[in-house]
Design an enzyme around this catalytic site. Structure first.
Site, PDB file in Angstrom:
ATOM      1  N   GLY A 245       0.769  -1.243   0.000  1.00 14.83           N
ATOM      2  CA  GLY A 245       0.000   0.000   0.000  1.00 14.83           C
ATOM      3  C   GLY A 245       0.793   1.282   0.000  1.00 14.83           C
ATOM      4  O   GLY A 245       0.212   2.362   0.091  1.00 14.83           O
TER       5      GLY A 245
ATOM      6  N   GLU B  15       4.212  -6.581   1.438  1.00 11.34           N
ATOM      7  CA  GLU B  15       3.730  -6.903   0.083  1.00 11.34           C
ATOM      8  C   GLU B  15       3.623  -5.678  -0.816  1.00 11.34           C
ATOM      9  O   GLU B  15       2.530  -5.303  -1.242  1.00 11.34           O
ATOM     10  CB  GLU B  15       2.328  -7.530   0.188  1.00 11.34           C
ATOM     11  CG  GLU B  15       2.274  -8.775   0.997  1.00 11.34           C
ATOM     12  CD  GLU B  15       0.843  -9.228   1.270  1.00 11.34           C
ATOM     13  OE1 GLU B  15      -0.096  -8.423   1.173  1.00 11.34           O
ATOM     14  OE2 GLU B  15       0.673 -10.400   1.589  1.00 11.34           O
ATOM     15  N   PRO B  16       4.738  -5.032  -1.128  1.00 10.03           N
ATOM     16  CA  PRO B  16       4.643  -3.880  -2.024  1.00 10.03           C
ATOM     17  C   PRO B  16       4.369  -4.308  -3.462  1.00 10.03           C
ATOM     18  O   PRO B  16       4.934  -5.300  -3.940  1.00 10.03           O
ATOM     19  CB  PRO B  16       6.030  -3.244  -1.911  1.00 10.03           C
ATOM     20  CG  PRO B  16       6.939  -4.373  -1.518  1.00 10.03           C
ATOM     21  CD  PRO B  16       6.117  -5.329  -0.708  1.00 10.03           C
ATOM     22  N   GLY B  17       3.486  -3.600  -4.120  1.00 11.87           N
ATOM     23  CA  GLY B  17       3.234  -3.861  -5.539  1.00 11.87           C
ATOM     24  C   GLY B  17       3.552  -2.606  -6.328  1.00 11.87           C
ATOM     25  O   GLY B  17       4.580  -2.467  -6.981  1.00 11.87           O
ATOM     26  N   ARG B  18       2.661  -1.601  -6.159  1.00 10.63           N
ATOM     27  CA  ARG B  18       2.792  -0.335  -6.881  1.00 10.63           C
ATOM     28  C   ARG B  18       4.185   0.289  -6.715  1.00 10.63           C
ATOM     29  O   ARG B  18       4.779   0.768  -7.667  1.00 10.63           O
ATOM     30  CB  ARG B  18       1.736   0.634  -6.336  1.00 10.63           C
ATOM     31  CG  ARG B  18       1.578   1.911  -7.142  1.00 10.63           C
ATOM     32  CD  ARG B  18       0.748   2.928  -6.357  1.00 10.63           C
ATOM     33  NE  ARG B  18      -0.495   2.421  -5.834  1.00 10.63           N
ATOM     34  CZ  ARG B  18      -1.669   2.432  -6.483  1.00 10.63           C
ATOM     35  NH1 ARG B  18      -1.747   2.978  -7.677  1.00 10.63           N
ATOM     36  NH2 ARG B  18      -2.755   1.933  -5.927  1.00 10.63           N
TER      37      ARG B  18
ATOM     38  N   ARG C 227      -7.418   3.512 -15.238  1.00 10.26           N
ATOM     39  CA  ARG C 227      -7.332   4.113 -13.905  1.00 10.26           C
ATOM     40  C   ARG C 227      -7.947   5.506 -13.827  1.00 10.26           C
ATOM     41  O   ARG C 227      -8.364   5.938 -12.775  1.00 10.26           O
ATOM     42  CB  ARG C 227      -5.884   4.107 -13.394  1.00 10.26           C
ATOM     43  CG  ARG C 227      -5.355   2.687 -13.170  1.00 10.26           C
ATOM     44  CD  ARG C 227      -4.052   2.649 -12.398  1.00 10.26           C
ATOM     45  NE  ARG C 227      -4.213   3.015 -11.009  1.00 10.26           N
ATOM     46  CZ  ARG C 227      -3.882   4.181 -10.496  1.00 10.26           C
ATOM     47  NH1 ARG C 227      -3.357   5.116 -11.255  1.00 10.26           N
ATOM     48  NH2 ARG C 227      -4.077   4.417  -9.224  1.00 10.26           N
TER      49      ARG C 227
ATOM     50  N   CYS D 213     -15.206   3.946 -27.855  1.00  8.70           N
ATOM     51  CA  CYS D 213     -16.487   4.558 -28.167  1.00  8.70           C
ATOM     52  C   CYS D 213     -17.194   4.908 -26.879  1.00  8.70           C
ATOM     53  O   CYS D 213     -18.191   4.276 -26.510  1.00  8.70           O
ATOM     54  CB  CYS D 213     -17.299   3.558 -28.966  1.00  8.70           C
ATOM     55  SG  CYS D 213     -18.017   4.337 -30.367  1.00  8.70           S
ATOM     56  N   GLU D 214     -16.674   5.877 -26.158  1.00  6.00           N
ATOM     57  CA  GLU D 214     -17.199   6.186 -24.836  1.00  6.00           C
ATOM     58  C   GLU D 214     -16.631   7.535 -24.399  1.00  6.00           C
ATOM     59  O   GLU D 214     -15.403   7.699 -24.372  1.00  6.00           O
ATOM     60  CB  GLU D 214     -16.757   5.060 -23.884  1.00  6.00           C
ATOM     61  CG  GLU D 214     -17.207   5.227 -22.501  1.00  6.00           C
ATOM     62  CD  GLU D 214     -17.534   3.889 -21.812  1.00  6.00           C
ATOM     63  OE1 GLU D 214     -17.779   2.877 -22.496  1.00  6.00           O
ATOM     64  OE2 GLU D 214     -17.550   3.886 -20.589  1.00  6.00           O
TER      65      GLU D 214
ATOM     66  N   TYR E 107      -0.761  -1.501 -12.180  1.00  9.68           N
ATOM     67  CA  TYR E 107      -2.214  -1.550 -12.372  1.00  9.68           C
ATOM     68  C   TYR E 107      -2.664  -0.954 -13.704  1.00  9.68           C
ATOM     69  O   TYR E 107      -3.778  -0.443 -13.802  1.00  9.68           O
ATOM     70  CB  TYR E 107      -2.934  -0.873 -11.198  1.00  9.68           C
ATOM     71  CG  TYR E 107      -2.581  -1.494  -9.863  1.00  9.68           C
ATOM     72  CD1 TYR E 107      -3.014  -2.780  -9.544  1.00  9.68           C
ATOM     73  CD2 TYR E 107      -1.789  -0.821  -8.935  1.00  9.68           C
ATOM     74  CE1 TYR E 107      -2.674  -3.364  -8.331  1.00  9.68           C
ATOM     75  CE2 TYR E 107      -1.442  -1.403  -7.716  1.00  9.68           C
ATOM     76  CZ  TYR E 107      -1.900  -2.670  -7.424  1.00  9.68           C
ATOM     77  OH  TYR E 107      -1.560  -3.255  -6.224  1.00  9.68           O
TER      78      TYR E 107
HETATM   79  N1  LLP Z   1      -1.396  -6.957  -0.552  1.00 13.23           N
HETATM   80  C1  LLP Z   1      -2.719  -7.055  -0.700  1.00 13.23           C
HETATM   81  C2  LLP Z   1      -3.449  -8.036   0.086  1.00 13.23           C
HETATM   82  C3  LLP Z   1      -3.393  -6.239  -1.609  1.00 13.23           C
HETATM   83  O1  LLP Z   1      -4.706  -6.338  -1.742  1.00 13.23           O
HETATM   84  C4  LLP Z   1      -2.660  -5.306  -2.380  1.00 13.23           C
HETATM   85  C5  LLP Z   1      -3.334  -4.444  -3.348  1.00 13.23           C
HETATM   86  C6  LLP Z   1      -1.265  -5.237  -2.207  1.00 13.23           C
HETATM   87  C7  LLP Z   1      -0.669  -6.073  -1.272  1.00 13.23           C
HETATM   88  C8  LLP Z   1      -0.392  -4.295  -2.970  1.00 13.23           C
HETATM   89  O2  LLP Z   1      -0.717  -2.972  -2.738  1.00 13.23           O
HETATM   90  P1  LLP Z   1       0.231  -1.827  -3.370  1.00 13.23           P
HETATM   91  O3  LLP Z   1       1.566  -1.920  -2.684  1.00 13.23           O
HETATM   92  O4  LLP Z   1       0.349  -2.089  -4.808  1.00 13.23           O
HETATM   93  O5  LLP Z   1      -0.497  -0.576  -3.072  1.00 13.23           O
HETATM   94  N2  LLP Z   1      -6.187  -1.192  -8.843  1.00 13.23           N
HETATM   95  C9  LLP Z   1      -5.878  -0.194  -7.846  1.00 13.23           C
HETATM   96  C10 LLP Z   1      -5.055  -0.762  -6.711  1.00 13.23           C
HETATM   97  C11 LLP Z   1      -5.706  -1.941  -6.053  1.00 13.23           C
HETATM   98  C12 LLP Z   1      -4.838  -2.535  -4.988  1.00 13.23           C
HETATM   99  C13 LLP Z   1      -5.337  -3.883  -4.598  1.00 13.23           C
HETATM  100  N3  LLP Z   1      -4.578  -4.528  -3.598  1.00 13.23           N
HETATM  101  C14 LLP Z   1      -5.156   0.977  -8.516  1.00 13.23           C
HETATM  102  O6  LLP Z   1      -4.976   0.944  -9.712  1.00 13.23           O
HETATM  103  O7  LLP Z   1      -4.800   1.947  -7.849  1.00 13.23           O
END
Ligand code: LLP
Length: 432
Positions: free
Chosen positions: A249, A291-294, A331, A362-363, A391
């Site tokens: 997050g 759990e970093p993603g973004r 997004r 088309c939107e 994302y």
């Molecule tokens: N762990 C869990 C359980 C999660 O649900 C998520 C994201 C993450 C880790 C990774 O979070 P991050 O570090 O990436 O913030 N589609 C949306 C974001 C949805 C996030 C869902 N869960 C967007 O485009 O902003």
């Protein structure tokens, strides 16, 4: 000069990423195109890994949240950098396994795993299954029993923290579809059940309070709430849990005005909270997962488009239409997400046009950004939308039967294709 550190401008005044001229990338691979800076992805992974070493003496694991950008090459890079993986569906699991990712370092999430997905996860031998609800706990115990295995689990807890982010991506509060609530006693009830089940091994708990969060405080609070619950569990059941997954997050910079906390700073202060809480509560410091993603992949990527028409409606606005849109970047239409836009072949020129960047679907809502500053663009220019690494590809669709773009990884001035552009044939592949 730009929101992302990976980006600069070369002597021709063209935008570069990972030492590659982005206009040449567009010419070589076509547009729309997702491009990623491999070195920066690896550096982000190393920074997170180092922070676990520095703050927890290595007693932890960084899981890349693959939902942010999932493809085989991304799984390979994470594996090479020593990260584990958070997957949230059979499809993400399949991708990781096909890339040779070690199953033991895969953590399987999701609030409604199907019996088939649970079976796939057990058969693959994933490291942990993060259990979301009682129905799933029972089902998992049953399927594990039938297979004669023990399922190692974490349980997802709602810590009751309300993080300040977009409503759709807040998850820590009680009104959330994810996890067990603490306030109602549901979580303690589930813990008792889990420890009583024969084919379940409860290793620890998980929480995730939301995404694109800029403040430190909610993360510290969540850690405190979770550890208090560890102490309660110890008191009430005698069990001392070994692992604590604090989720992801951490926010990134989409606009100059965004001020994310530097990850090492986040890790340091949360670690201090964890340690002092454990000492105060008389519980051991658990093995820590994050759990970093973004924040691993978001700023490392950009999307390149070719400008088609430029339409100025006097007194209203200027629309710049590009050859992609909500299909490759949903997004804006979903979250009104902010992005910085740069004309890649005029990167040194002033951004003195205020334009709305529109897609080709088309939107009317198919916009990538409204009233954003950009250079004086014309048809044929290459437009770069920055910080689209997370994302965007993962949420892309084929709306209007537009094929999904290709993706390239760039490093040291070289680019390699990591995802092929979809063809028209791909679009009808499953049609009967
Ligand atoms: N762990 C869990 C359980 C999660 O649900 C998520 C994201 C993450 C880790 C990774 O979070 P991050 O570090 O990436 O913030 N589609 C949306 C974001 C949805 C996030 C869902 N869960 C967007 O485009 O902003």
């Amino acid at each position: 000069m730009f929101v992302s550190d990976c980006i600069s401008v070369n002597e021709k005044g063209h935008l570069t990423l990972g030492g590659c001229d982005t206009t040449e990338l567009a010419a070589q691979f076509g547009t729309p195109l997702y491009a990623f800076d491999e070195e920066q992805i690896r550096q982000n992974a190393r920074d997170y890994k180092k922070s676990i070493d520095d703050n927890y003496g290595g007693n932890g694991l960084v899981l890349y949240a693959s939902k942010a950008f999932c493809c085989k090459e991304m799984c390979r890079i994470c594996n090479e950098e020593g990260l584990g993986l958070d997957v949230v569906s059979g499809g993400e699991l399949w991708t990781a396994l096909s890339a040779g990712f070690p199953a033991g370092k895969i953590y399987f999430h999701g609030n409604n795993k199907t019996p088939a997905e649970i079976t796939e996860a057990l058969e693959a031998g994933v490291g942990r299954i993060i259990v979301d609800n009682l129905t799933e706990l029972e089902l998992l115990n049953k399927i594990a029993g039938e297979k004669g295995v023990t399922a190692n689990i974490l349980m997802r807890i709602k810590p009751g923290i309300d993080a300040h982010t977009h409503n759709f991506i807040r998850t820590g509060q009680i009104d959330s579809k994810f996890g067990f609530a603490l306030e109602t006693g549901e979580a303690m009830h589930a813990v008792r059940k889990a420890v009583s089940y024969k084919n379940i091994n409860l290793a620890g708990l998980h929480c995730h309070i939301g995404s694109q969060i800029f403040e430190l405080n909610p993360f510290e609070l969540a850690a405190k709430v979770m550890l208090r619950f560890y102490a309660d569990i110890k008191k009430e059941t005698g069990f001392e849990l070994d692992e604590l997954d604090l989720g992801g997050g951490f926010g990134i910079k989409y606009l100059e005005s965004d001020k994310p906390v530097a990850y090492p700073e986040y890790m340091k202060s949360v670690a201090a909270t964890v340690k002092s809480c454990c000492a105060e509560l008389g519980v051991k410091v658990p093995f820590i997962l994050i759990e970093p993603g973004r924040s691993i992949v978001g700023s490392t990527g950009l999307t390149l488009y070719t400008v088609g028409s430029v339409k100025t409606i006097p007194g209203v606005r200027t629309y710049v239409s590009v050859d992609g849109g909500m299909g490759d970047n949903p997004r804006y239409i979903l979250y009104q997400a902010d992005y910085e836009v740069v004309c890649a072949n005029k990167a040194n020129e002033k951004r003195d046009l205020t334009a709305t960047i529109a897609g080709k679907c088309c939107e009317s809502g198919d916009l990538i950004q409204e009233n954003t500053p950009v250079q004086q663009v014309e048809a044929g220019d290459i437009l770069a939308v920055l910080s689209t690494g997370a994302y965007n590809y993962s949420m892309a669709s084929n709306y209007n039967r537009i094929p999904r773009p290709a993706a390239v990884m760039v490093r040291d001035g070289n680019a390699r294709l990591i995802i092929r552009r979809e063809s028209y044939k791909d679009l009808t592949e499953n049609d009967i």
